[in-house]
Design a protein around this motif. Structure first.
Motif, short mmCIF file in Angstrom:
data_model
loop_
_atom_site.label_atom_id
_atom_site.label_comp_id
_atom_site.label_asym_id
_atom_site.label_seq_id
_atom_site.Cartn_x
_atom_site.Cartn_y
_atom_site.Cartn_z
N LYS B 3 0.83 -1.18 0.00
CA LYS B 3 0.00 0.00 0.00
C LYS B 3 0.88 1.25 0.00
O LYS B 3 1.84 1.36 0.74
N VAL B 4 0.54 2.18 -0.84
CA VAL B 4 1.29 3.43 -0.94
C VAL B 4 0.82 4.37 0.17
O VAL B 4 -0.38 4.51 0.40
N SER B 5 1.77 4.99 0.88
CA SER B 5 1.38 5.84 1.99
C SER B 5 1.79 7.29 1.75
O SER B 5 2.56 7.61 0.83
N ILE B 6 1.27 8.16 2.58
CA ILE B 6 1.60 9.58 2.49
C ILE B 6 3.10 9.79 2.71
O ILE B 6 3.71 10.71 2.17
N ARG B 7 3.69 8.86 3.48
CA ARG B 7 5.14 8.91 3.72
C ARG B 7 5.91 8.76 2.40
O ARG B 7 6.91 9.44 2.17
N ASP B 8 5.41 7.87 1.54
CA ASP B 8 6.07 7.66 0.24
C ASP B 8 5.99 8.92 -0.63
O ASP B 8 6.93 9.26 -1.35
N VAL B 9 4.84 9.59 -0.55
CA VAL B 9 4.68 10.83 -1.33
C VAL B 9 5.69 11.87 -0.84
O VAL B 9 6.38 12.52 -1.63
N ALA B 10 5.77 12.02 0.48
CA ALA B 10 6.68 12.99 1.07
C ALA B 10 8.13 12.69 0.70
O ALA B 10 8.90 13.58 0.33
N SER B 11 8.46 11.43 0.76
CA SER B 11 9.82 11.00 0.47
C SER B 11 10.18 11.33 -0.99
O SER B 11 11.23 11.91 -1.28
N LEU B 12 9.27 11.00 -1.90
CA LEU B 12 9.54 11.24 -3.31
C LEU B 12 9.62 12.73 -3.63
O LEU B 12 10.45 13.17 -4.42
N ALA B 13 8.75 13.51 -2.97
CA ALA B 13 8.72 14.96 -3.23
C ALA B 13 9.83 15.69 -2.50
O ALA B 13 10.13 16.85 -2.79
N GLY B 14 10.43 15.02 -1.53
CA GLY B 14 11.49 15.65 -0.76
C GLY B 14 10.97 16.72 0.18
O GLY B 14 11.61 17.75 0.42
N VAL B 15 9.77 16.50 0.71
CA VAL B 15 9.19 17.45 1.68
C VAL B 15 8.67 16.65 2.87
O VAL B 15 8.70 15.42 2.87
N SER B 16 8.18 17.37 3.91
CA SER B 16 7.69 16.68 5.10
C SER B 16 6.29 16.11 4.86
O SER B 16 5.57 16.55 3.96
N ILE B 17 5.92 15.14 5.72
CA ILE B 17 4.58 14.56 5.63
C ILE B 17 3.53 15.65 5.88
O ILE B 17 2.49 15.70 5.22
N ALA B 18 3.82 16.56 6.81
CA ALA B 18 2.87 17.64 7.12
C ALA B 18 2.62 18.51 5.89
O ALA B 18 1.49 18.92 5.63
N THR B 19 3.70 18.75 5.13
CA THR B 19 3.54 19.56 3.91
C THR B 19 2.64 18.85 2.91
O THR B 19 1.72 19.45 2.34
N VAL B 20 2.88 17.55 2.73
CA VAL B 20 2.04 16.79 1.79
C VAL B 20 0.58 16.85 2.23
O VAL B 20 -0.32 17.13 1.43
N SER B 21 0.36 16.62 3.52
CA SER B 21 -1.00 16.60 4.04
C SER B 21 -1.70 17.93 3.80
O SER B 21 -2.85 17.97 3.34
N THR B 35 6.65 23.97 -4.70
CA THR B 35 6.48 22.91 -3.71
C THR B 35 5.18 22.16 -3.95
O THR B 35 5.12 20.93 -3.94
N LYS B 36 4.10 22.94 -4.19
CA LYS B 36 2.81 22.31 -4.41
C LYS B 36 2.86 21.39 -5.65
O LYS B 36 2.34 20.28 -5.64
N ALA B 37 3.51 21.89 -6.70
CA ALA B 37 3.60 21.10 -7.92
C ALA B 37 4.37 19.80 -7.67
O ALA B 37 4.01 18.73 -8.18
N LYS B 38 5.45 19.90 -6.87
CA LYS B 38 6.24 18.71 -6.57
C LYS B 38 5.40 17.66 -5.83
O LYS B 38 5.46 16.47 -6.13
N VAL B 39 4.60 18.14 -4.88
CA VAL B 39 3.76 17.22 -4.10
C VAL B 39 2.74 16.53 -5.00
O VAL B 39 2.56 15.31 -4.95
#
Lengths: 330, 330
Positions: B3-21, B35-39
């Protein structure tokens, strides 16, 4: 209070987590009624809601409100929902669901599972008291758009159907009509029961006669199909329980060579958006939809933010709108 | 695949989980566009969806379909949704959302967050290609109710607006009209663009003149308000882009002493439920709503069950319905 989990529900009910999951997701057909009842009771007792709706409501968080209407084919409900949409705060979204006869209770659960924080119910619940109590225990706001004194666990916003039914009767009596058809479906909702009771009471108290013609539903097509049955009553006026029926009835009467209002007066109910555009323009009772929509939205958001506040009830006046479809008895 | 998690998104985008959220929940105003585009790019690349919609679709599981319409005040869309509701399999529920001009894209994200497995889009997306691509990567089915060749990542179900616009022009030309008003709003959706282009092309090819009167929106009220502007063109017929506008226009023309169809012919579009009940009964173009609704429902469920199947496109014919609001040029 820590977050309540599905494990807690299973523990309290004395069943497995898998059982709880299946029962709550509507896949519990193979379990006994007793088991299902235990699971539901445990869920309500500890106020469990699935993940999606368990979001905390921090300042500025997104709020999802479910709106249940009987049908979107009736422009009354489309208009109601649109007024709500035009009145929502930035952080609120509306998820609209339609629920035909007998489906409203089940639709509430689907909305809860999709994560709503509150529900505005414009349909007819089969078990309103039980649903209201269950939602209250689970921390989900409920606003019903009807007048029902027994619903102590739900806020209520409505326009007075008693006043509306009375206004219709007074108008037809003032025009000299002594025999009027009441046209509508037989399975009355609470609102329609208040509306018809007040209408009949006022007519009968004035010594007038009321004939009743039942329809399959409240659509234009049902109104048109009832034209023959209405005409053979020899009544001089008809009260159709909503504008849809009234417009259908007028078309049906025309097709039988009966002109409205010259040969028969017809009055509707709702003052839907098209009532003034129709020919003859429809005499009807206005429900202040924009006020109902605004109050329902405010009330459900207030309940979400203040779950323990006192029960809120907002009752609005209805108003007679006289146009071209009613005339003095000739 | 795990299962893909928000952690994976953050890791790939190079930002914090809070930012992704915050970005994914529409609360990312304080972050840069970059930053938004990267997320968003990272979310799409790995196909992340929030918890609610990450339910696995086992046999018999509940399916939630989101339906987006521009407005429920227009009975065309209320009727469309109601046909869908009457065509759904037992295990499917519909969550309906309205999205005014410019809001459809954002509404898609709200539906995804509430756990839908698929979306039927009857509104106008601002960025249809990007949204379709994003939903496809995230495993959420999308069916658009329009004809748009560039939308390779979305299934499509529609009634031909090219045919509809052509039918209107042919009808008015056959009645002898040589100068016709095109009445509608200026901000055309894709469907309306096809409709108007085909209409104008056919009229102009026959040597007829087309005057255009823009409206603020596509409502009865806008149609009524445009009556004076329509009448001063000296045209002998009007094509209103939907039935709502047509009915409003007829009422407005009447108020100025212009009778339809004797003084001016008016034709609508949609064959909404009330078109036959109105007086004069409306000449219009029927879109086969029940077929569109049924096909849209089947297509979105098929796409959910078979994400990698070939793109499906269902195109239905439109049909001219001649009633009382158009007449030969006198």
């Amino acid at each position: 209070m820590g977050k309540v989990s599905i494990r807690d529900v299973a523990s309290l009910a004395g069943v497995s987590i898998a059982t709880v999951s299946q029962v709550l997701n509507g896949k519990g057909a193979r379990f006994s009624e007793k088991t299902k009842a235990k699971v539901l009771a445990a869920r309500d007792e500890i106020g469990y809601v699935p993940n999606a709706s368990a979001r905390s409501l921090k300042q500025g968080a997104k709020i999802l409100i479910g709106v249940v209407v009987p049908s979107l084919r009736n422009p009354f409900f489309g208009d109601l929902v649109q007024h709500m949409q035009e009145n929502i705060p930035d952080n609120v979204s509306l998820s609209i669901m339609t629920a035909g006869a007998g489906q409203a209770d089940q639709t509430v659960e689907i909305l809860v599972n999709s994560g709503v924080h509150g529900i505005i119910m414009a349909g007819q619940l089969a078990q309103p008291v039980a649903i209201a109590s269950s939602l209250k225990k689970r921390g989900i706001a409920l606003v019903v758009l009807e007048n029902h004194d027994g619903l102590v666990d739900a806020d209520a916003v409505f326009a007075s159907d008693k006043m509306g039914g009375h206004l219709v009767a007074e108008h037809l009596l003032a025009l000299g009509h002594k025999h009027v058809v009441l046209l509508g479906n037989q399975v009355y909702t609470d609102n329609l029961q208040y509306r018809t009771a007040a209408f009949k009471e006022t007519m009968l108290a004035a010594g007038a006669k009321v004939s009743e013609v039942a329809t399959r539903n409240l659509t234009k097509h049902a109104g048109r199909a009832a034209a023959m049955a209405v005409s053979i009553t020899q009544a001089t006026a008809a009260f159709a329980l909503n504008d849809e029926l009234a417009i259908g009835l007028i078309a049906g009467l025309n097709a039988h060579g009966i002109q409205v209002p010259n040969d028969m007066s017809v009055i509707g109910y709702d003052d839907t958006d098209y009532a003034e555009f129709f020919r003859p323009a429809l005499t009807t009772v206005e429900q202040p939809l924009w006020l109902i929509a605004e109050a329902a939205m405010k009330t459900v958001v207030a309940r979400i933010n203040h779950p323990d506040a006192e029960r809120q009830v907002a009752a609005f006046d209805t108003k007679l709108i006289v146009r071209e479809s009613t005339a003095p008895l000739s």
